[in-house]
Design an enzyme around this catalytic site. Structure first.
Site, PDB file in Angstrom:
ATOM      1  N   HIS A  70      12.209  -2.797  -0.012  1.00 58.25           N
ATOM      2  CA  HIS A  70      12.156  -3.841   1.051  1.00 58.25           C
ATOM      3  C   HIS A  70      13.517  -4.810   1.276  1.00 58.25           C
ATOM      4  O   HIS A  70      13.066  -6.134   1.473  1.00 58.25           O
ATOM      5  CB  HIS A  70      10.809  -4.747   0.329  1.00 58.25           C
ATOM      6  CG  HIS A  70       9.453  -4.145   0.328  1.00 58.25           C
ATOM      7  ND1 HIS A  70       8.644  -4.025   1.542  1.00 58.25           N
ATOM      8  CD2 HIS A  70       8.704  -3.683  -0.803  1.00 58.25           C
ATOM      9  CE1 HIS A  70       7.547  -3.499   1.187  1.00 58.25           C
ATOM     10  NE2 HIS A  70       7.650  -3.181  -0.047  1.00 58.25           N
TER      11      HIS A  70
ATOM     12  N   LYS B  24       1.008  -1.181   0.004  1.00 55.65           N
ATOM     13  CA  LYS B  24      -0.102  -0.004  -0.077  1.00 55.65           C
ATOM     14  C   LYS B  24       0.823   1.394   0.021  1.00 55.65           C
ATOM     15  O   LYS B  24       2.138   1.225   0.189  1.00 55.65           O
ATOM     16  CB  LYS B  24      -1.012   0.106   1.118  1.00 55.65           C
ATOM     17  CG  LYS B  24      -0.137   0.198   2.480  1.00 55.65           C
ATOM     18  CD  LYS B  24      -0.963   0.348   3.742  1.00 55.65           C
ATOM     19  CE  LYS B  24      -0.089   0.149   4.975  1.00 55.65           C
ATOM     20  NZ  LYS B  24       0.628  -0.936   5.091  1.00 55.65           N
TER      21      LYS B  24
ATOM     22  N   ASP C 135       8.738  -4.004  -6.248  1.00 59.30           N
ATOM     23  CA  ASP C 135       7.647  -3.134  -5.731  1.00 59.30           C
ATOM     24  C   ASP C 135       7.954  -2.007  -4.621  1.00 59.30           C
ATOM     25  O   ASP C 135       8.964  -1.996  -4.054  1.00 59.30           O
ATOM     26  CB  ASP C 135       6.708  -4.030  -5.019  1.00 59.30           C
ATOM     27  CG  ASP C 135       7.220  -4.660  -3.768  1.00 59.30           C
ATOM     28  OD1 ASP C 135       8.328  -5.018  -3.632  1.00 59.30           O
ATOM     29  OD2 ASP C 135       6.451  -4.642  -2.863  1.00 59.30           O
ATOM     30  N   GLU C 136       7.343  -0.846  -4.829  1.00 64.35           N
ATOM     31  CA  GLU C 136       7.153   0.162  -3.875  1.00 64.35           C
ATOM     32  C   GLU C 136       8.681   0.713  -3.696  1.00 64.35           C
ATOM     33  O   GLU C 136       8.670   1.206  -2.289  1.00 64.35           O
ATOM     34  CB  GLU C 136       6.646  -0.374  -2.394  1.00 64.35           C
ATOM     35  CG  GLU C 136       5.004  -0.852  -2.441  1.00 64.35           C
ATOM     36  CD  GLU C 136       4.310  -1.155  -1.616  1.00 64.35           C
ATOM     37  OE1 GLU C 136       3.359  -0.851  -1.084  1.00 64.35           O
ATOM     38  OE2 GLU C 136       5.229  -1.653  -0.493  1.00 64.35           O
ATOM     39  N   LEU C 137       9.348   1.177  -4.358  1.00 66.99           N
ATOM     40  CA  LEU C 137      10.625   1.971  -4.200  1.00 66.99           C
ATOM     41  C   LEU C 137      10.097   3.365  -3.955  1.00 66.99           C
ATOM     42  O   LEU C 137       9.221   3.802  -4.872  1.00 66.99           O
ATOM     43  CB  LEU C 137      11.328   2.012  -5.445  1.00 66.99           C
ATOM     44  CG  LEU C 137      12.679   2.877  -5.275  1.00 66.99           C
ATOM     45  CD1 LEU C 137      13.298   2.258  -4.513  1.00 66.99           C
ATOM     46  CD2 LEU C 137      13.120   2.969  -6.600  1.00 66.99           C
TER      47      LEU C 137
END
EC number: 3.2.1.52
Length: 857
Positions: free
Chosen positions: A454, A3, A539-541
């Site tokens: 992550h 998210k 994902d989500e850098l």
């Protein structure tokens, strides 16, 4: 894949004004000594003597925070004989989505340590908490706390005099969230709590069906024909199979109860063989024929194994006096070649035995890809030869006063480095054992090594290694360093970290990645199991990463890269080359294949043209907030796609909005029918509300959709029982969608006819679960603690109507306010008793589910 947190712009002063009256109790206490050592703490309260309660006080809506915030408090009671002093201590805890930091009423200070680790400590003027007294600590969440998962977790106490000693507060409870001011959602659009009446109306979408009317095999096979005859088994069948199918032969023998006499000369034969299955090129296709004997033919050993699982379904439930099988011919093959389940063990660790149980469950329902999420910000879970710090530091969570010793507590793991969920990893031998166990069940294990974001466990482990070797005077100290120590970039991840990203400007980053991939590939080779791909995250850098890194700027200048977006392409060019060196292709989350841009001033994700011809496999999780069709756009652009939409396939999502319903809710709520209603190649068709202006799959794009994946991230999952609760029975709906063709309702253009077809098909599905699939798990004692949903209740003219999402499941009730048990009255129809009616459902072994209640006066 997770998210993006949206913080309201509420000012610290505003929330302090809204904080509840009273605040902290200021009481006199002796001053703590500052000398080191634990003996000095004997005069003060310890964690075992402290009781802590968390209360959601109320939700708050202001012009500055129209989406809502939450007033909360911690109630600390000193139950011991010693004081909590006026200074010299810190109370630590995790909060998943963060809280507002700053001064608190009563001369306390709330601070963020890193990520989701926060602390409260006394400020000047705080007077301590004497024995027998209570402290009320008011603070503020800058968003709505709808799920109890967002409450503080894993609290522990540390005294300055013994800074390495974390004292867990075991007596910690979350107070119920039931009052109107606690449940108020304002105009936020958040979904309301689900009542027993709501559940009844939802359950009423299905009808009870007799067992004879149900499909005999699950998931639904392509072709099934019965003759009406029966094959009576009075003895164990004689299993005939070539040596190449010895594993499948052992499975075949295990299907039949040991109470049957040994196979005699007249016993029926169970033949297993590999051969051509007419009409199917899928290697997983099989035929199953039962007449005078049992014949299973597969296009491969995997097909034979799936035929055996169908045979299991055709056997009567355990415990019957005699065994007879229907005479049947089945010709079957999967719809999708990729039928996956992802387990995250980075956030909370789960043992090899738990993995084995999940692999058995996958094999039973014909799933074939185990996506193993092995590394995360909060934990590295695989032994890598030559880099012991990855597990000695990166796999251990617990309190430490010094950096570089272990990872900080996360998701409630607490101060103890021996906590079984916070700490743990798979040795090389254990991982090889998992690979062999999965291969015997025809399941491919796809390891995930998260990068470039992550990656905090790896980053911190390699930084500690660097400092140790540098202090020892080693010339190659920076060989595997992952972060630029001069990086001044300002960023914050969705999980609130600002120090968790692998830096592409360092050659040592690629040395590290190459070493890890080489070691992982070596484990597969040693296991004798093929490795085709490694999932390399993506994902989500967070925005802002790398921008102020001298190392990254140097590479950008050297390679003439104009933006960090191009630096991203450079990073994955290098990673792709490393993978190709090992004859592997790259898999990753959708961001691996995405490029952010603007259309008419609005942010939009587009397929990244840089990688379209590389053979990358993109796992698409985001089907929200304008990206509803992004999976289809990627497939149309030439990417291989695995569908893992958060609103349909994320098993860590809670079933509903009730505060105590386990799981998270940042994506959506996912009920059993939410998963069942997913139409993989046309999921925009039944979108609610309807979506306009979105791309559908082209015929070319349809060929790029490899299949489906159910995912379980484990922020809230610390036990095997919680895994079972969250994935089952929802995983069964995913298995049906990934194996069986589209049901008729999914392709029917007429809405009225589609609704009628859906009711019939949904009724068949839930009755199959309640009468065949789940009872078999119970009676075979498979150890699967699947969710037993609360019953639906509805008042009707002085009676209470009762139903369940699983029609026919046993339900019992009380009318005196007590909790139902196996001795309570059975529900055989409407309940006419007066009083507080409580109803619960039970499995075949007497395990009870959640209780529903309603007043009938």
């Amino acid at each position: 894949m997770r998210k993006q947190i949206k913080y309201s712009g509420i000012a610290l002063a505003s929330w302090l004004m809204m904080a509840m009256a009273g605040g902290a109790v200021a009481l006199a206490a002796p001053e703590a000594k500052t000398t080191a050592g634990q003996g000095v703490l004997a005069g003060y309260a310890n964690g075992a003597q402290i009781s802590l309660r968390w209360e959601l006080v109320r939700t708050v809506f202001t012009p500055e925070a129209p989406g809502g915030g939450t007033q909360a408090r911690l109630i600390l009671s000193n139950l011991g004989q010693r004081p909590l002093p006026a200074r010299g201590w810190t109370l630590y805890f995790n909060v998943m989505d963060g809280v507002a930091t700053g001064p608190l009423d009563g001369n306390l200070l709330l601070e963020q340590v890193a990520g989701n680790l926060y602390c409260i400590r006394p400020a000047p003027g705080f007077a301590g908490v004497p024995a027998g007294q209570t402290l009320s600590i008011a603070y503020y969440h800058p968003d709505l706390v709808i799920k109890l998962a967002k409450a503080p977790a894993g609290p522990y106490l540390v005294y300055d005099a013994a800074p390495d000693v974390g004292q867990a507060i075991a007596d910690y409870q979350l107070l119920p969230v039931t009052r109107p001011e606690q449940l108020d959602k304002g105009s936020s659009g958040a979904k309301p709590v689900v009542t027993a009446q709501d559940i009844y109306r939802r359950n009423a979408k299905a009808d009870w069906m007799p067992a004879a009317a149900l499909p005999p095999v699950f998931p639904t096979p392509q072709h099934l024909q019965t003759s009406g005859g029966k094959l009576q088994l009075v003895a164990l069948p004689k299993v005939v199979a070539p040596v190449a199918l010895k594993t499948e032969a052992a499975i075949a023998r295990s299907l039949f109860p040991a109470s049957l006499p040994a196979a005699g000369p007249n016993a029926p034969t169970l033949r297993l063989s590999v051969g051509a299955v007419a009409g199917s090129t899928s290697p997983e296709a099989y035929t199953l024929t039962i007449k005078n004997g049992i014949d299973i033919v597969g296009n491969s050993a995997a097909g034979v194994a799936y035929g055996l699982q169908s045979l299991r379904d055709l056997l009567p439930l355990p415990g019957v006096a005699s065994i007879e099988l229907p005479e049947v011919t089945i010709s079957d093959a999967p719809r999708f070649e990729y039928r996956g389940f992802q387990l995250d063990v980075g956030r909370n660790f789960h043992t090899k035995q738990t993995v084995f149980k999940l692999l058995d469950l996958m094999a039973r329902y014909k799933l074939n890809k185990f996506h193993f999420h092995l590394t995360e910000d909060e934990g590295w879970r695989l032994e890598i030869a030559g880099l012991p710090e990855l597990t000695s530091i990166g796999a251990v969570r617990g309190h430490s006063a010094k950096p570089g010793v272990r990872m900080q507590p996360a998701y409630g793991s607490g101060p103890d480095p021996l906590d079984a969920s916070g700490s743990g990893y798979y040795t090389r031998a254990e991982y090889i054992e998992i690979l062999c166990y999965a291969a015997a069940r025809h399941i491919e294990v796809i390891p995930e090594i998260e990068m470039p974001g992550h990656a905090r466990a790896a980053v911190k482990s390699m930084e500690a290694r660097y400092h140790r070797l540098k202090a020892e005077g080693k010339s190659d100290a920076a060989r595997y360093l992952l972060n630029d120590l001069a990086d001044k970039s300002v960023y914050k991840s969705a999980q609130l970290y600002n120090d968790h990203v692998i830096n592409p400007g360092l050659e040592s980053s690629f040395t590290f990645i190459d070493h890890v991939i080489t070691q992982v590939a070596g484990m597969y080779k040693e296991a004798g199991v093929p490795l085709h791909t490694i999932h390399v995250g993506g994902d989500e850098l967070p925005g802002g990463a790398w921008e102020q890194s001298p190392a990254s700027r140097t590479v950008m200048q050297k390679k003439k890269l104009e933006s960090t977006a191009e630096l991203w392409d450079y990073f994955y060019d290098r990673v792709d080359a490393i993978l190709r060196k090992h004859c592997l292709y790259a898999s990753g989350w959708e961001e691996l294949a995405a490029r952010g841009t603007k259309v008419h001033g609005e942010h939009k994700l587009i397929p990244n043209p840089h990688f379209t011809q590389r053979g990358f496999s993109a796992y698409v999780w985001n089907n929200t907030e304008g990206a509803e069709d992004f999976a289809y756009r990627l497939a149309n652009a030439g990417y291989d796609v695995v569908l893992a939409p958060v609103t349909k396939m994320y098993m860590d999502m809670a079933y509903n909005a009730n505060p105590d319903e386990p799981g998270v809710n940042w994506g959506d709520y996912v009920e059993l029918d939410t998963v069942y209603d997913f139409i993989p190649l046309d999921y925009l068709k039944n979108a609610n509300p309807p979506l306009v202006g979105k791309d559908s799959l082209t015929d070319y794009g349809k060929r790029r959709v490899r299949g489906l994946e159910a995912t379980l991230f484990t922020e809230t999952v610390r036990t095997p029982e919680r895994i079972d609760y969250l994935i089952m029975p929802r995983l069964l709906a995913m298995a049906e969608r990934s194996w069986a063709p589209d049901p008729d309702w999914a392709t029917e253009p007429d809405a009225g006819k589609a609704a009628a077809l859906h009711r019939s098909a949904w009724s068949g599905f839930v009755n199959t679960l309640s009468q065949r699939v789940l009872p078999r798990l119970d009676l075979e004692h498979a150890g699967v603690d699947y969710r037993i949903a609360p019953p639906g209740l509805l008042l009707d003219g002085g009676r209470v109507l009762v139903n369940h999402v699983l029609p026919g499941i046993a339900m019992r009730y009380t009318s005196d306010g007590s909790e139902p048990n196996t001795s309570s009255k059975p529900v055989n129809g409407p309940i006419s008793d007066k009083g507080q009616i409580k109803v619960a459902a039970f499995d075949r072994n007497g395990r009870v589910g959640a209780v529903s209640h309603i007043d009938n006066h």
